[in-house]
Structure formats: C-alpha cells, structure tokens
Design a protein around this motif. Structure first.
Motif, PDB file in Angstrom:
ATOM      1  N   SER A  68      42.732  27.747  35.417  1.00  0.00           N
ATOM      2  CA  SER A  68      43.922  28.062  36.223  1.00  0.00           C
ATOM      3  C   SER A  68      44.654  29.294  35.721  1.00  0.00           C
ATOM      4  O   SER A  68      45.871  29.343  35.696  1.00  0.00           O
ATOM      5  CB  SER A  68      44.871  26.862  36.276  1.00  0.00           C
ATOM      6  OG  SER A  68      44.273  25.798  36.961  1.00  0.00           O
ATOM      7  N   VAL A  69      43.913  30.292  35.296  1.00  0.00           N
ATOM      8  CA  VAL A  69      44.497  31.551  34.876  1.00  0.00           C
ATOM      9  C   VAL A  69      43.995  32.667  35.803  1.00  0.00           C
ATOM     10  O   VAL A  69      42.924  32.555  36.388  1.00  0.00           O
ATOM     11  CB  VAL A  69      44.159  31.912  33.408  1.00  0.00           C
ATOM     12  CG1 VAL A  69      44.806  30.910  32.463  1.00  0.00           C
ATOM     13  CG2 VAL A  69      42.666  31.942  33.181  1.00  0.00           C
ATOM     14  N   GLY A  70      44.799  33.706  35.931  1.00  0.00           N
ATOM     15  CA  GLY A  70      44.402  34.827  36.770  1.00  0.00           C
ATOM     16  C   GLY A  70      43.358  35.700  36.106  1.00  0.00           C
ATOM     17  O   GLY A  70      42.878  35.412  35.022  1.00  0.00           O
ATOM     18  N   CYS A  71      43.067  36.785  36.762  1.00  0.00           N
ATOM     19  CA  CYS A  71      42.043  37.696  36.226  1.00  0.00           C
ATOM     20  C   CYS A  71      42.594  38.565  35.106  1.00  0.00           C
ATOM     21  O   CYS A  71      41.844  39.247  34.422  1.00  0.00           O
ATOM     22  CB  CYS A  71      41.451  38.552  37.331  1.00  0.00           C
ATOM     23  SG  CYS A  71      42.574  39.785  38.009  1.00  0.00           S
ATOM     24  N   GLU A  72      43.918  38.589  34.934  1.00  0.00           N
ATOM     25  CA  GLU A  72      44.593  39.310  33.870  1.00  0.00           C
ATOM     26  C   GLU A  72      44.574  40.830  34.031  1.00  0.00           C
ATOM     27  O   GLU A  72      44.861  41.557  33.100  1.00  0.00           O
ATOM     28  CB  GLU A  72      44.060  38.906  32.484  1.00  0.00           C
ATOM     29  CG  GLU A  72      44.239  37.437  32.209  1.00  0.00           C
ATOM     30  CD  GLU A  72      43.651  36.978  30.884  1.00  0.00           C
ATOM     31  OE1 GLU A  72      43.173  37.826  30.100  1.00  0.00           O
ATOM     32  OE2 GLU A  72      43.696  35.773  30.628  1.00  0.00           O
ATOM     33  N   HIS A  73      44.255  41.335  35.221  1.00  0.00           N
ATOM     34  CA  HIS A  73      44.315  42.773  35.464  1.00  0.00           C
ATOM     35  C   HIS A  73      45.718  43.112  35.947  1.00  0.00           C
ATOM     36  O   HIS A  73      46.279  42.414  36.798  1.00  0.00           O
ATOM     37  CB  HIS A  73      43.260  43.198  36.474  1.00  0.00           C
ATOM     38  CG  HIS A  73      41.878  43.063  35.959  1.00  0.00           C
ATOM     39  ND1 HIS A  73      40.945  42.208  36.520  1.00  0.00           N
ATOM     40  CD2 HIS A  73      41.254  43.629  34.886  1.00  0.00           C
ATOM     41  CE1 HIS A  73      39.819  42.279  35.824  1.00  0.00           C
ATOM     42  NE2 HIS A  73      39.994  43.128  34.842  1.00  0.00           N
ATOM     43  N   ALA A  74      46.297  44.156  35.419  1.00  0.00           N
ATOM     44  CA  ALA A  74      47.661  44.547  35.740  1.00  0.00           C
ATOM     45  C   ALA A  74      47.855  44.733  37.246  1.00  0.00           C
ATOM     46  O   ALA A  74      47.049  45.378  37.907  1.00  0.00           O
ATOM     47  CB  ALA A  74      48.008  45.841  35.015  1.00  0.00           C
TER      48      ALA A  74
ATOM     49  N   CYS B 160      47.563  42.579  39.654  1.00  0.00           N
ATOM     50  CA  CYS B 160      46.807  41.689  40.532  1.00  0.00           C
ATOM     51  C   CYS B 160      47.535  40.348  40.654  1.00  0.00           C
ATOM     52  O   CYS B 160      47.898  39.746  39.650  1.00  0.00           O
ATOM     53  CB  CYS B 160      45.395  41.462  39.991  1.00  0.00           C
ATOM     54  SG  CYS B 160      44.382  40.483  41.138  1.00  0.00           S
ATOM     55  N   PRO B 161      47.734  39.863  41.892  1.00  0.00           N
ATOM     56  CA  PRO B 161      48.434  38.596  42.098  1.00  0.00           C
ATOM     57  C   PRO B 161      47.541  37.364  41.919  1.00  0.00           C
ATOM     58  O   PRO B 161      47.990  36.231  42.081  1.00  0.00           O
ATOM     59  CB  PRO B 161      48.912  38.708  43.544  1.00  0.00           C
ATOM     60  CG  PRO B 161      47.851  39.522  44.222  1.00  0.00           C
ATOM     61  CD  PRO B 161      47.418  40.522  43.164  1.00  0.00           C
ATOM     62  N   CYS B 162      46.295  37.574  41.585  1.00  0.00           N
ATOM     63  CA  CYS B 162      45.334  36.476  41.464  1.00  0.00           C
ATOM     64  C   CYS B 162      45.724  35.539  40.315  1.00  0.00           C
ATOM     65  O   CYS B 162      45.867  35.966  39.186  1.00  0.00           O
ATOM     66  CB  CYS B 162      43.955  37.061  41.210  1.00  0.00           C
ATOM     67  SG  CYS B 162      42.665  35.873  40.881  1.00  0.00           S
ATOM     68  N   HIS B 163      45.868  34.268  40.624  1.00  0.00           N
ATOM     69  CA  HIS B 163      46.202  33.271  39.599  1.00  0.00           C
ATOM     70  C   HIS B 163      45.353  32.016  39.729  1.00  0.00           C
ATOM     71  O   HIS B 163      45.746  30.969  39.260  1.00  0.00           O
ATOM     72  CB  HIS B 163      47.689  32.893  39.679  1.00  0.00           C
ATOM     73  CG  HIS B 163      48.587  34.027  39.363  1.00  0.00           C
ATOM     74  ND1 HIS B 163      48.660  34.602  38.111  1.00  0.00           N
ATOM     75  CD2 HIS B 163      49.428  34.713  40.151  1.00  0.00           C
ATOM     76  CE1 HIS B 163      49.538  35.600  38.161  1.00  0.00           C
ATOM     77  NE2 HIS B 163      49.997  35.685  39.372  1.00  0.00           N
ATOM     78  N   GLY B 164      44.236  32.131  40.395  1.00  0.00           N
ATOM     79  CA  GLY B 164      43.378  30.980  40.567  1.00  0.00           C
ATOM     80  C   GLY B 164      43.952  30.088  41.580  1.00  0.00           C
ATOM     81  O   GLY B 164      43.807  29.056  41.897  1.00  0.00           O
TER      82      GLY B 164
END
Length: 56
Positions: free
Chosen positions: A44-50, A52-56
């Motif tokens: 449940s973590v995002g892709c960690e790219h600055a 990016c709203p992706c959080h799983g």
C-alpha cells in the motif's frame, strides 16, 4: 514499416509516470515504473516518484 517504442506510461492505473522500456520493471506482460507498481502495491505504498499521485 516498424515503430520502435522507447517510452511508455506505467501500466499502473493510478500512476502518471513515463518510463523507458529499457528501465521498466516487467510483470504480467506489462511495463511498470518500479517494483511497487509492478507488485500491485501489496505494501500500500506509492511508486515514490516526485509529483506522482499513485498510492496503490
């Protein structure tokens, strides 16, 4: 005629990252920007790219 694709959008639906085909993480026959997206965000973590709203 052939086309060489060098950049693709991450296959994760919520992710907005663009990744080079040479650096992509391939899973399930699709290309992802990183392990978190490729593993369908099991942690449940995002892709960690600055940015990016992706959080799983």
């Amino acid at each position: 005629m052939s086309v060489n694709v060098e950049m693709v959008k991450c296959a994760c639906n919520d992710c907005v990252c663009i990744v080079s085909t040479g650096n992509a993480v391939e899973a399930d026959g699709r290309m992802f920007c990183g392990e978190n997206c490729a593993n369908h965000h099991q942690q449940s973590v995002g892709c960690e790219h600055a940015g990016c709203p992706c959080h799983g």
